[in-house]
Design an enzyme around this catalytic site. Structure first.
Site, PDB file in Angstrom:
ATOM      1  CG  HIS A 175     -11.037   1.636 -10.234  1.00 54.34           C
ATOM      2  ND1 HIS A 175      -9.930   2.443 -10.115  1.00 54.34           N
ATOM      3  CD2 HIS A 175     -11.631   1.632  -9.004  1.00 54.34           C
ATOM      4  CE1 HIS A 175      -9.849   2.903  -8.869  1.00 54.34           C
ATOM      5  NE2 HIS A 175     -10.875   2.431  -8.183  1.00 54.34           N
ATOM      6  CG  ASP A 233     -13.299   7.035  -5.716  1.00 57.95           C
ATOM      7  OD1 ASP A 233     -14.434   6.568  -5.613  1.00 57.95           O
ATOM      8  OD2 ASP A 233     -12.283   6.446  -5.317  1.00 57.95           O
ATOM      9  CG  HIS A 267      -9.500   3.950  -4.360  1.00 62.70           C
ATOM     10  ND1 HIS A 267     -10.709   3.927  -3.682  1.00 62.70           N
ATOM     11  CD2 HIS A 267      -8.619   3.247  -3.598  1.00 62.70           C
ATOM     12  CE1 HIS A 267     -10.566   3.227  -2.563  1.00 62.70           C
ATOM     13  NE2 HIS A 267      -9.310   2.808  -2.493  1.00 62.70           N
ATOM     14  CG  ASP A 284     -13.719   6.183  -2.053  1.00 63.94           C
ATOM     15  OD1 ASP A 284     -13.709   7.356  -2.478  1.00 63.94           O
ATOM     16  OD2 ASP A 284     -13.417   5.213  -2.762  1.00 63.94           O
TER      17      ASP A 284
END
Length: 545
Positions: A274, A310, A312, A401
């Protein structure tokens, strides 16, 4: 005082906060002010209370509200004070009533041995040591291993300073659980080559980030605690942990591309995907995958593939490379029309300024996505585009995740699914692959998944190798894959033939669904059977129809 709570309802944000006081924020520092003024120095809020302090305060409030009623005094004298004790699950961080022994969310025992033995410890019983240890596989020793692992215990010092009712999901125990699993299984130390950790230099970081962001991260070492965003914390050890993580990824990339080792796994934190050019966010300080990609290119790799699984979207990685045709970024993530954190990564985000087609986003429209959907996307999107790109080096941003049981991702990928995806990527560019840990917040899920991935890197067959080669995705998964192929085949013509086949498959599914709906309308059980003597027949026929 900053009050933070984990968003257990999985509504798309990583973490929600209610700001009721003062904290140190570093957005100003990343805009060029590198000085540490007294107003920006971290302050310990007056609310640094222990759990006991909080409960004592509640008791005082209750005493003030009590009315003087003499009729009840004898009974009150006989009653013992009630203490409301809660405990947070070490596996998933969820809060539980004190009288419960197992977490009501994940079922983990409150005193399980997951931090000592990883996922091999029983989730149901108190830790008394392992009665059965997984048989240690034979094969290469660390001296002759072709797989390297990067890890340094100093990264465990990066943690949230404030002690809160619910721990931050990005916590040191994530690495402890994975390391314990690898040690118990005899994988690392044992079968993998350790890589000596070094702190990456400012010059190397500036290949990816602005000097203002690098300085802002470094300044946190002079602060007791600070926040870049409401969910992205730092303490006095965080800057070093971030430099160590990036340094390990850089050196692993060099070792792998040079041929000194075949592949590697970076067991690092804080995560990185991120973190963008100018900003730290989403638990991430430096973008480890981006650093590794550019270091690999400096070592001679012309083209680098980054696959990000991931849950996200890696908005930072996309921002760094969206104008770069020498780095292909492919991300598979929950998106839900932009309502899932961080909101970026739609299928039509394909790159800019002549690099269109070098960002490939597979945005799932809902939670619950599992092995079959991911493998189907690999077969029809990831591998065909990767093959056409023909990279010299592969990096995996391996967040776990999307794993079954994760409290933030709410998806259903198993260790077998992760190991199968690793195997599929291993056939590209001679297996020169670096896997970098990103997210993942259920300790049992991330430790079992990471171990399964490393075993594939070591040459073992995928865990529970019973997933069919030809998988059938969910309806939502198939719809997403078709949407992505429709957009990307403009840049990768080799997708056109497969797209036509999938489109016909989608149309067939729609026709079948319509037929089933018509059957349900035509065949109806009389409603009054529901309450009469034929109620059992009503239930049976209703279930069949």
């Amino acid at each position: 005082m900053v009050v933070e709570t984990l968003d257990s309802s999985c509504d798309g944000s990583k973490r929600k906060h209610a700001n009721g006081g003062e904290e140190t924020h570093l957005d100003e520092l990343s805009n060029g002010d590198n000085g540490v003024s007294s107003t920006k120095r971290a302050r310990v809020s007056r609310g640094e209370m222990t759990f006991q302090d909080i409960y004592d305060a509640d008791a005082l409030l209750n005493e003030e509200d009590e009315e003087d009623d003499s009729d009840w005094e004898p009974l009150q004298q006989q009653m013992m004070p009630v203490e409301f004790v809660r405990w947070c699950c070490v596996n998933c961080t969820m809060s539980n009533p004190g009288d419960m022994v197992h977490c009501y969310i994940c079922g983990e025992h409150k005193e399980s041995g997951i931090l000592r033995h990883g996922y091999l410890a029983s989730p149901f019983f108190k830790d008394t040591g392992l009665t059965e240890v997984e048989e240690k596989c034979g094969g290469s020793s660390s001296a002759t291993s072709s797989t390297a692992v990067g890890f340094d215990e100093r990264m465990l010092l990066h943690s949230e300073f404030e002690v809160k009712a619910q721990p931050h999901p990005e916590r040191p125990d994530r690495l402890r659980a994975i390391a314990a699993s690898l040690a118990t299984a005899g994988v690392f130390p044992g079968r993998c080559l350790p890589i000596h950790a070094r702190e990456i230099t400012k010059q190397e970081l500036q290949m990816v980030h602005t000097s203002e962001l690098v300085d802002a991260v470094n300044i946190t070492s002079q602060l007791l605690y600070s926040y870049f965003t409401t969910d992205t914390y730092a303490n006095e050890y965080s800057a070093r942990a971030a430099r160590l993580a990036a340094g390990l990824c850089a050196d692993l990339a060099t070792e792998i591309y040079s041929g000194r080792v075949k592949n590697g796994f970076a067991l690092v934190r804080p995560p990185g995907h991120h973190a963008g050019i100018k900003h730290a966010m989403g638990f991430c300080l430096h973008n480890n995958a981006a650093v590794a990609a550019l270091v690999a290119q400096a070592a001679g790799a012309r083209k680098v593939l980054i696959v990000d699984w991931d849950v996200h979207h890696g908005n930072g990685t996309q921002e760094i490379f969206e104008q770069n045709k020498s780095v292909l970024y492919i991300s598979l993530h929950r998106h839900e029309g932009g309502n899932f954190y961080p909101g970026t990564g739609a299928a039509d985000e394909v790159g800019t300024n002549g690099a269109e087609g070098y960002c490939v986003n597979v945005p799932w429209s809902c939670g619950g996505v599992g092995d079959k959907d991911y493998i189907y996307a690999f077969q029809h999107v990831v591998l065909p585009i990767a093959s056409a790109f023909s990279p010299d080096f592969v990096i995996v941003s391996a967040g776990f995740d999307a794993a079954r049981g994760d409290p933030l991702g709410c998806c259903d990928v198993t260790p077998a699914g992760y190991s199968r995806m690793t195997q599929m990527l291993g056939d590209i560019c001679g297996g020169k692959m670096l896997v970098i840990l990103e997210g993942g917040y259920n300790l049992r899920s991330i430790s079992s998944s990471a171990t399964a991935v490393i075993k594939v890197l070591l040459g073992e067959n995928p865990e529970n190798d019973d997933l069919p080669i030809a998988t059938t995705p969910s309806k939502a998964g198939l719809e997403t894959v078709i949407e992505v192929m429709n957009i990307q085949m403009k840049f990768w013509p080799s997708l056109a033939t497969a797209y036509s086949k999938l489109l016909s498959e989608w149309e067939t599914r729609l026709i079948e669904n319509k037929k089933n709906q018509v059957k349900r309308k035509l065949v109806r059980v009389p409603t009054w059977w529901k309450w009469g003597r034929k109620k059992f027949m009503y239930r049976f026929l209703s279930a069949r129809i």
